[in-house]
Design a protein around this motif. Structure first.
Motif, PDB file in Angstrom:
ATOM      1  N   PRO A 156       0.861  -1.268  -0.134  1.00 41.08           N
ATOM      2  CA  PRO A 156      -0.528   0.132   0.084  1.00 41.08           C
ATOM      3  C   PRO A 156       1.050   1.011  -0.316  1.00 41.08           C
ATOM      4  CG  PRO A 156      -0.946  -0.946   1.844  1.00 41.08           C
ATOM      5  CD  PRO A 156       0.530  -1.743   1.168  1.00 41.08           C
ATOM      6  N   LEU A 157       1.537   1.056   0.581  1.00 41.03           N
ATOM      7  CA  LEU A 157       2.790   2.446   1.169  1.00 41.03           C
ATOM      8  C   LEU A 157       3.125   2.735  -0.828  1.00 41.03           C
ATOM      9  CD1 LEU A 157       4.616   1.279   3.766  1.00 41.03           C
ATOM     10  CD2 LEU A 157       3.112   2.982   3.851  1.00 41.03           C
ATOM     11  N   VAL A 158       3.990   1.314  -1.654  1.00 40.43           N
ATOM     12  CA  VAL A 158       4.692   1.786  -2.811  1.00 40.43           C
ATOM     13  C   VAL A 158       3.311   2.412  -3.470  1.00 40.43           C
ATOM     14  CG1 VAL A 158       5.518   0.757  -5.111  1.00 40.43           C
ATOM     15  CG2 VAL A 158       7.082   0.215  -2.674  1.00 40.43           C
ATOM     16  N   ALA A 159       1.977   1.888  -3.427  1.00 38.61           N
ATOM     17  CA  ALA A 159       0.646   2.064  -4.016  1.00 38.61           C
ATOM     18  C   ALA A 159       0.928   3.923  -4.007  1.00 38.61           C
ATOM     19  CB  ALA A 159      -0.733   1.698  -4.146  1.00 38.61           C
ATOM     20  N   GLY A 160       1.523   4.313  -2.631  1.00 38.35           N
ATOM     21  CA  GLY A 160       0.551   5.548  -2.562  1.00 38.35           C
ATOM     22  C   GLY A 160       1.383   6.156  -3.240  1.00 38.35           C
ATOM     23  N   ARG A 189      -5.299  -5.516  -3.628  1.00 33.80           N
ATOM     24  CA  ARG A 189      -6.332  -4.846  -2.484  1.00 33.80           C
ATOM     25  C   ARG A 189      -5.620  -3.549  -2.021  1.00 33.80           C
ATOM     26  NH1 ARG A 189      -5.975  -5.239   2.909  1.00 33.80           N
ATOM     27  NH2 ARG A 189      -3.688  -6.175   2.886  1.00 33.80           N
ATOM     28  N   CYS A 190      -3.999  -4.387  -2.015  1.00 32.35           N
ATOM     29  CA  CYS A 190      -3.081  -2.670  -1.581  1.00 32.35           C
ATOM     30  C   CYS A 190      -3.449  -1.335  -2.240  1.00 32.35           C
ATOM     31  CB  CYS A 190      -2.039  -3.406  -1.690  1.00 32.35           C
ATOM     32  SG  CYS A 190      -1.722  -5.343  -0.174  1.00 32.35           S
ATOM     33  N   ALA A 191      -3.466  -1.768  -4.179  1.00 29.04           N
ATOM     34  CA  ALA A 191      -3.701  -0.363  -4.588  1.00 29.04           C
ATOM     35  C   ALA A 191      -4.988   0.139  -4.411  1.00 29.04           C
ATOM     36  CB  ALA A 191      -3.611  -0.827  -6.097  1.00 29.04           C
ATOM     37  N   ALA A 205      -1.566   3.887 -17.524  1.00 34.44           N
ATOM     38  CA  ALA A 205      -2.147   3.912 -16.207  1.00 34.44           C
ATOM     39  C   ALA A 205      -1.380   5.194 -15.517  1.00 34.44           C
ATOM     40  CB  ALA A 205      -1.977   2.003 -15.370  1.00 34.44           C
ATOM     41  N   ASP A 206      -2.179   5.101 -14.115  1.00 35.56           N
ATOM     42  CA  ASP A 206      -0.974   6.050 -13.434  1.00 35.56           C
ATOM     43  C   ASP A 206      -0.531   5.099 -12.935  1.00 35.56           C
ATOM     44  OD1 ASP A 206      -2.502   8.446 -13.481  1.00 35.56           O
ATOM     45  OD2 ASP A 206      -4.225   7.427 -13.086  1.00 35.56           O
ATOM     46  N   LEU A 207      -0.459   3.449 -11.896  1.00 33.27           N
ATOM     47  CA  LEU A 207      -0.255   2.973 -11.707  1.00 33.27           C
ATOM     48  C   LEU A 207      -0.181   1.296 -12.066  1.00 33.27           C
ATOM     49  CD1 LEU A 207       1.525   2.205  -8.457  1.00 33.27           C
ATOM     50  CD2 LEU A 207      -0.676   1.205  -7.735  1.00 33.27           C
TER      51      LEU A 207
END
Lengths: 352, 352
Positions: B101-105, B124-126, B145-147
């Motif tokens: 989640p931190l990398v996706a953030g 899930r984490c994205a 994509a953005d991610l």
């Protein structure tokens, strides 16, 4: 005297990315005092120097993914030891530090108010979670926050808010959907009645550190105690396998070891009394603390820090309060003797 | 055939709080197959069953806060082993899972596109980080994509995108300030030239797992390799002392042990060839995999899962692909024999 400041005065978003000063970094101390005698004595933390004995660790604890059953077992042991309402109120984590931005993120970005001075990571991590951060010395100001943070008992001064005060703050916050975080990192040394772990419901989140009282800070283990719905959100942020296999096994054994816990509470009290007596002999003024550390005020604090450092003894100083030094507990007789000798020599130089 | 779906089809914010199905939970398997012979054989993960030998761990690794010097040492060892541009490009963490989640953030909430099917925690984490999540089988869609998230080589099928393809996606993403995350959790078994760790700059983030290849998943250790400015932001989210003292010591020793690494690469290749030969003898179709696991397709996959479970052998199944089973590697001759006997009996029942 309330220290009031806008969020950007305390932590801008850029600041929140900068590492802060902490105790416990002996290799940095060794670089600062390269001629000091070894072994260096680390009194810069509030960590029990007489650690819980690590039980034998089977190879499968290192090899296999930690199992959900082991996590559930640790949560149950933690709920019992901390007197949390239930295991569903417990989120185990690899240290409470990593929880701070996640807990701050349980409430939407707003105004975070931190009872200060205290552990400096609270402000940094609340800013990371998007809050405007204000520090205060005024307990009443906490009730006006979206996120209020109290370290209880506090470091470095040992300040303790009673349960009724904390529950009153939580009630005020509830009116505005605010969250109260009570960091009980050092609570283990006080009577259980001082803790609000049993009230970790609705808008009260209690943080408990494993490494300090049990003297196992390298294991990385800590807990959030909170409402089960918030607990599920927090667990989801950590994801599966947040806590290592060795930490699960060590934590479950230690939290259930009543006799060791009792002996240690007693021993830490004796050790801090001994430290107070030593400070009395050398004329150092103790202005606060708990049974894991003492806070000393001295005009010559900076000189004393360097004097101790040259003697291979690291204590904690506080850039915002240059007359303060925090002393942790020596772990053995050799360390006690070196501390007493170093303080006596400093007193002999009449700088205290 | 691109599996296209709106974000809410894949993960709503509520869904993102629900635990997902994973391999490796033997206690759950023991509850599901209570009459199975012990020891249960866990083939449900892609973790090397012949772990790196844990070196002697001094008590201070458990007792003291991990020191910044030890973290720097591990980052240097990781940079060398993974061929990252420098140690400043390395963020050690207590497992890659907690980083997701931190990398996706690291990129503002937008559209996350995940090359699928793959490790289900990525979606899930994205979503946890606020992204709308889309899964795709179409490599070209990643550039929009953005991610964008690619597991390379992929689990469970072993799909491998080459460097030029990945660098091309990153270049397209760069035009729209998008981030490419390449999860190289299983990359250790492939030639170094297959990794983009050396290109972990600008908008490319590479994730590397320690526990799988080194067979030490319980230690909780993983790395993000990325631009130093992004690395500083990611480190700030983790805070100090993210990695335990034992993990720092074990990781630094293992990542620098060239002979063990070479032997293990060779041994894992031999073991998966042996697994392929066994599947050939019992008529199971291998449709993918790498040197840590094999993906099998069988119409009778559900029956085979239960047959193996009753024989005390846990393999990984996939609710979205019920004809698939993933087999990890048996760790000793007894496990090989039990697997071969169980598969032969299943074949004898003519269900394959």
């Amino acid at each position: 005297m309330a220290k009031s400041a806008s969020a950007t005065d305390i932590f801008s978003h850029g600041d929140a990315d900068e590492p802060l000063l902490h105790g416990g970094d002996l290799s940095a101390a060794q670089r600062q005092f390269p001629d000091a005698p070894e072994p260096f004595i680390d009194l810069s933390t509030g960590i029990n120097p007489n650690s819980y004995p690590v039980p034998p660790l089977g190879s499968e604890l290192f090899a296999r993914l930690p199992e959900s059953e082991a996590v559930a077992g640790l949560a149950a042991a933690a709920a019992a030891y901390y007197s949390a309402p239930s295991a569903a109120h417990v989120v185990p984590a690899p240290g409470t530090q990593i929880l701070l931005p996640l807990v701050a993120g349980l409430v939407r970005p707003g105004r975070a108010v931190i009872l200060s001075p205290t552990y400096n990571e609270h402000g940094r991590c609340a800013a990371l979670a998007g809050h405007r951060v204000t520090e205060t010395l005024d307990i009443a100001a906490l009730g006006e926050a979206d996120l209020a943070i109290v370290t209880n008992p506090n470091s470095p001064d040992g300040r303790l808010l009673d349960r009724d005060t904390l529950l009153g703050i939580a009630a005020k916050l509830r009116l505005r959907s605010g969250l109260l975080v009570v960091d009980e990192a050092f609570m283990d040394v006080l009577p259980p009645s001082a803790s609000v772990a049993g009230e970790a419901v609705r808008n009260i989140v209690v943080l408990r550190s494993f490494g300090k009282f049990f003297g196992l800070a390298g294991v990385r283990l800590g807990f959030a105690l909170l409402d089960p719905q918030l607990a599920a959100r927090l667990s989801a942020s950590l994801g599966p396998w947040a806590v290592s296999g060795p930490a699960l096994a060590i934590g479950a054994a230690a939290l259930a070891d009543g006799p060791w816990i009792e002996r240690t509470r007693h021993g830490l009290k004796e050790a801090t009394s001994r430290l107070d007596a030593l400070f009395g002999r050398v004329g150092l003024e103790v202005i606060g603390g708990i049974a894991l550390f003492r806070l000393v005020r001295a005009q010559a604090a900076t000189a004393l820090f360097h004097h101790l450092g040259h003697d291979g003894i690291l204590v904690r100083r506080f850039p915002d309060n240059p007359a303060w030094l925090r002393f942790g507990l020596p772990g053995n007789e050799a360390a006690w003797t070196r501390l007493e000798n170093s303080l006596s020599r400093f007193r002999g130089s009449e700088k205290v």
